[in-house]
Scaffold this motif. Sequence first.
Motif, PDB file in Angstrom:
ATOM      1  N   VAL A 203       0.844  -1.199   0.000  1.00  0.00           N
ATOM      2  CA  VAL A 203       0.000   0.000   0.000  1.00  0.00           C
ATOM      3  C   VAL A 203       0.880   1.249   0.000  1.00  0.00           C
ATOM      4  O   VAL A 203       1.902   1.307   0.683  1.00  0.00           O
ATOM      5  CB  VAL A 203      -0.911   0.039   1.244  1.00  0.00           C
ATOM      6  N   VAL A 204       0.458   2.230  -0.785  1.00  0.00           N
ATOM      7  CA  VAL A 204       1.107   3.539  -0.795  1.00  0.00           C
ATOM      8  C   VAL A 204       0.091   4.581  -0.354  1.00  0.00           C
ATOM      9  O   VAL A 204      -1.044   4.600  -0.845  1.00  0.00           O
ATOM     10  CB  VAL A 204       1.627   3.903  -2.206  1.00  0.00           C
ATOM     11  N   GLU A 205       0.492   5.428   0.575  1.00  0.00           N
ATOM     12  CA  GLU A 205      -0.378   6.525   1.011  1.00  0.00           C
ATOM     13  C   GLU A 205       0.074   7.818   0.351  1.00  0.00           C
ATOM     14  O   GLU A 205       1.231   8.225   0.486  1.00  0.00           O
ATOM     15  CB  GLU A 205      -0.336   6.686   2.528  1.00  0.00           C
ATOM     16  N   ASN A 206      -0.833   8.448  -0.384  1.00  0.00           N
ATOM     17  CA  ASN A 206      -0.551   9.731  -1.022  1.00  0.00           C
ATOM     18  C   ASN A 206      -1.165  10.846  -0.177  1.00  0.00           C
ATOM     19  O   ASN A 206      -2.078  10.623   0.613  1.00  0.00           O
ATOM     20  CB  ASN A 206      -1.130   9.741  -2.433  1.00  0.00           C
ATOM     21  N   LEU A 239       4.414   0.609   1.382  1.00  0.00           N
ATOM     22  CA  LEU A 239       5.464   0.810   0.383  1.00  0.00           C
ATOM     23  C   LEU A 239       5.841   2.272   0.193  1.00  0.00           C
ATOM     24  O   LEU A 239       6.750   2.571  -0.578  1.00  0.00           O
ATOM     25  CB  LEU A 239       5.035   0.223  -0.964  1.00  0.00           C
ATOM     26  N   GLY A 240       5.158   3.163   0.881  1.00  0.00           N
ATOM     27  CA  GLY A 240       5.519   4.567   0.754  1.00  0.00           C
ATOM     28  C   GLY A 240       4.463   5.491   1.331  1.00  0.00           C
ATOM     29  O   GLY A 240       3.283   5.153   1.384  1.00  0.00           O
ATOM     30  N   ARG A 241       4.932   6.658   1.786  1.00  0.00           N
ATOM     31  CA  ARG A 241       4.053   7.743   2.230  1.00  0.00           C
ATOM     32  C   ARG A 241       4.505   8.988   1.493  1.00  0.00           C
ATOM     33  O   ARG A 241       5.620   9.475   1.710  1.00  0.00           O
ATOM     34  CB  ARG A 241       4.163   7.972   3.735  1.00  0.00           C
ATOM     35  N   LEU A 242       3.668   9.511   0.626  1.00  0.00           N
ATOM     36  CA  LEU A 242       4.064  10.628  -0.219  1.00  0.00           C
ATOM     37  C   LEU A 242       3.474  11.937   0.300  1.00  0.00           C
ATOM     38  O   LEU A 242       2.268  12.025   0.542  1.00  0.00           O
ATOM     39  CB  LEU A 242       3.600  10.402  -1.657  1.00  0.00           C
ATOM     40  N   PRO A 243       4.297  12.953   0.465  1.00  0.00           N
ATOM     41  CA  PRO A 243       3.787  14.249   0.907  1.00  0.00           C
ATOM     42  C   PRO A 243       3.114  15.004  -0.234  1.00  0.00           C
ATOM     43  O   PRO A 243       3.271  14.663  -1.414  1.00  0.00           O
ATOM     44  CB  PRO A 243       5.071  14.975   1.345  1.00  0.00           C
ATOM     45  N   ILE A 244       2.359  16.011   0.116  1.00  0.00           N
ATOM     46  CA  ILE A 244       1.839  16.941  -0.886  1.00  0.00           C
ATOM     47  C   ILE A 244       3.003  17.821  -1.323  1.00  0.00           C
ATOM     48  O   ILE A 244       3.622  18.501  -0.499  1.00  0.00           O
ATOM     49  CB  ILE A 244       0.710  17.804  -0.296  1.00  0.00           C
TER      50      ILE A 244
END
Length: 280
Positions: A203-206, A239-244
């Motif tokens: 899972v990736v969180e955007n 699998l990742g946490r992406l910032p704005i």
Amino acid sequence: MKFSACAAVGGNWAGRKLKMDKSEFQVEENPYSNIRHMIGVVSGKGGVGKSLVTASLANLMALQGYRVGIMDADITGPSIPRMYGIHGPAVGDDNGLYPLEADNGIKIISTNLLLPNEEDPVIWRGPVIANMVKQFYTDVIWGELDYLLVDMPPGTGDVPLTVFQSLPLDGIIIVTSPQDLVRMIVSKAVHMAEKMDVPVLGVVENYSYMICPHCGEKISVFGESHLEEAAEAEKLPVLGRLPINPEYAQKADAGDFAGVANDGLDRAAEVLRAMNENKS
């Protein structure tokens, strides 16, 4: 060869009972393609940034020397060509249709590259849309690819079902956002993958947070994340946490996304690299 959406509608779907046995629906790869791995990027709802995640991961793999393609399977809402600043028409010959290449070498196919005017709406019924996606695999000459990333529309409708059943997915990556309903979003995608016997890679969180440009404070714009709970409930890795990042949005709007190196997806890239090494 004429690449016609209307001609793509094949078979009599009326009255057929849909089965979970994928062997009935599998389609053949174009004979001039050799795709080692096909990865779906999915979500249970819209507006979570699947295309950004797809393009960011494609860029990372291309930077590492892999041959990468993107199939823009969001037929009615395509955005990948715009992000990379490429325009149609895509051309073909008797062997099939050729994808266009971005500045970083990523091969891309999308309905926007087939329409006479890329701003024209795609007003097609489900069977036509589903068969167009299959033609993106059977009729497009991808050549040699290490990874083909499939940017899918949200939900569990015609296109995701077609991709899950008809294309040889090696796995999917689920994209979500930090909101209370994240667990439901993840669960829907996971359960669909389980029914279709497709592995879920993680899972990736955007939109996880943003960094204040003045003080450097991390701000949770959409509230506190519930990703860990959802991932733990489904026994999935994060699998990742992406910032704005406003810069990424600006590059996408300017058609300059080929220059983006989003290191927030390093772990997702590791999973894909391991997949390639295991197949060698």
